[in-house]
Structure formats: C-alpha cells, structure tokens
Design an enzyme around this catalytic site. Structure first.
Site, short mmCIF file in Angstrom:
data_model
loop_
_atom_site.label_atom_id
_atom_site.label_comp_id
_atom_site.label_asym_id
_atom_site.label_seq_id
_atom_site.Cartn_x
_atom_site.Cartn_y
_atom_site.Cartn_z
N CYS A 25 0.84 -1.20 0.00
CA CYS A 25 0.00 0.00 0.00
C CYS A 25 0.87 1.25 0.00
CB CYS A 25 -0.91 0.01 1.23
SG CYS A 25 -2.22 -1.23 1.14
N CYS A 76 -3.51 0.11 -3.28
CA CYS A 76 -4.19 0.44 -2.02
C CYS A 76 -3.51 1.61 -1.33
CB CYS A 76 -4.25 -0.78 -1.09
SG CYS A 76 -2.69 -1.64 -0.87
#
Ligand code: N1C
Length: 241
Positions: free
Chosen positions: A81, A162
């Site tokens: 992420c 993400c």
C-alpha cells in the site's frame, strides 16, 4: 524456399516482434527475480513458455484477456500500500523517480511490466513462429496482443493498488490528464474506492518549455470530478521541488 513467409512481408503497420524476444523475456525474468527482487520465487522458464503460448499460432488481431491468464497467474505480485505510481506521457521521469525511491513501483517495476517494457510481439494464425517482420498497430486492430497485454496489466495493477496512490502527469502537453490514455481510460476507473483513499497527482513541466496544463486546468478538473464521484480524495502539486 516455397512457402517461406516471403509473400507476407510487411503485412501489418507496426514493427515486428523484437529480435531475440524469447531470450530477452527469459533474461529479464532472471534479472528481475535474481537481482531486482531476489525474494520472489519465480520459474522463469514457465514465464517464458506462458508468454510465448499466449500469442503463438494465433490470429494477431484476436487477442483476448484469457490468452494472458496463465502468464498473469505466474507473474502474480503484490505491491505494498502507498507505493503505486501511475504515469501518463511521463514514463522516463516516473522511472527515474522509482529508480531513486526504490520502494515505489510503476508497472514496469513489477515482474511482468519489467519483462515486457518496450518489447513488441505477435505471431501468425498459420505458423508457430514469432513474426519478426511486422505486427498489427492499433490502426490495424485494437485487439492486438501488445495492446491487450498493457490494458489488462494496467487494469490489474490499478485494481490491486491500495492506500494513497500517485500519478505523474505531463504539464507540457495540452491535456495532462487524457481520458483516452491508459491511465485515463483504464487505471482511474479500476482503482477500488474501498482500498484507495487518495490519488495524489504531480504535474510536471519540462524545463524551458511553455507550460500547457496545470493543477487548475480543465483536464485536471475532469480527473478531480471522476475521483470525487468515486469517493477517492484528490490532491495535486505542480513541479514539486
Ligand atoms: O497511456 P498511458 O501513457 O497513460 O499509460 C500509462 C499508464 C501507466 O500508469 C502504467 O501503469 O498505464 C500503464 N502502462 C504501462 O506501464 C506501459 N508500459 C509501456 C501503459 N502502457 C504502457 N506501455 C506502452 O506505452 C503501451 O504500448 C502503451 O500504449 C503506451 C502508453 O504510454 P502513454 O500514452 O505515455
């Protein structure tokens, strides 16, 4: 000599498959898995075979996503992420950035993007050889194997992103955000609002060139609108440092 491909020379508009395509694919796979990301355990021989099998002996204008499923399975990779970097008309700069910021990933910093970067490939429905003479360009057909590959890989790359994601856009062209680019057509719409909270855009202008687009221009406003409708926050910076 009979039947040796001669009458078919230059069948398509695009340049032919890259010379030594197989060897480059295999070599880049080893470079990536041995030197760039040694933590990956990948069978490069399998990658090579799956890549070749995706397009060999097939009509070069009838590529489908299914053709690449086996290759994508072998090359499956997760990007942490906050580390995804998209780009549009800024490839060189984006790669310079991820080269310095080693933990960041453009698509070409993932295994399959790394392997395919700048390569060209296609086959022929009635031959089991790689076509080094010519390959269909997008003018010839949109379902050519190179376009379908990048569209699919870009879609997966964006779907898997993400946290906070970044995009590097070119402010020296009239539409820094281009709805018809891979970024505008595929990636923006493939971001998952449940996983991606913010898209941070960096608009960069070439030194010495007249700026043509900025964070307050209409193309960036279009991007902002698309994202607000998708519940993804948007921030924009021009020529940061
Ligand atoms: O159409 P673009 O840029 O907006 O595509 C860039 C965008 C990036 O964020 C990447 O994640 O889409 C992904 N991507 C590639 O990584 C890539 N590598 C090489 C899309 N296309 C890629 N290519 C080739 O460059 C491919 O043949 C495609 O058509 C061009 C797009 O370049 P662009 O217009 O500068």
């Amino acid at each position: 000599l009979l039947g040796r491909r001669s009458p078919k020379h230059q069948q398509w508009d695009g340049k032919g498959s890259t010379a030594n395509f197989r060897e480059i694919v295999l070599g880049r796979c080893y470079t990536y898995t041995q030197l760039v990301h040694p933590e990956l355990s990948t069978d490069c021989r399998k990658i090579e075979k799956a890549f070749i099998n995706a397009f060999i002996s097939k009509d070069p204008c009838s590529a489908t996503e299914e053709d690449y499923v086996p290759l994508l399975k072998l090359g499956d990779q997760t990007v942490p992420c906050d580390k995804t970097v998209f780009w549009s008309k800024t490839k060189e700069l984006a790669h310079q950035y991820t080269w310095v910021q080693r933990e960041m990933f453009t698509l070409e910093n993932t295994l399959l993007g790394y392997i395919a970067d700048d390569l060209s490939w296609c086959g022929d429905a009635d031959s089991s050889e790689i076509n080094h003479e010519s390959c269909p360009s997008r003018r010839n057909c949109s379902s050519n194997f190179v376009s379908v590959f990048w569209n699919l890989l870009s879609k997966r790359f964006a779907e898997n992103a993400c946290g906070m994601v970044q995009v590097l856009l070119n402010g020296s062209i009239s539409n820094a955000f281009d709805k018809n680019s891979t970024f505008g057509r595929v990636e923006v719409h493939s971001l998952q609002p449940t996983k991606v909270h913010t898209l941070q855009a960096w608009v960069v202008q070439d030194i010495g060139k007249t700026p043509r687009d900025t964070c307050s221009g209409s193309s960036l406003n279009d991007l902002k609108l698309i994202l607000s409708r998708r519940n993804i926050k948007f921030t924009c910076q021009e020529n940061y440092r």
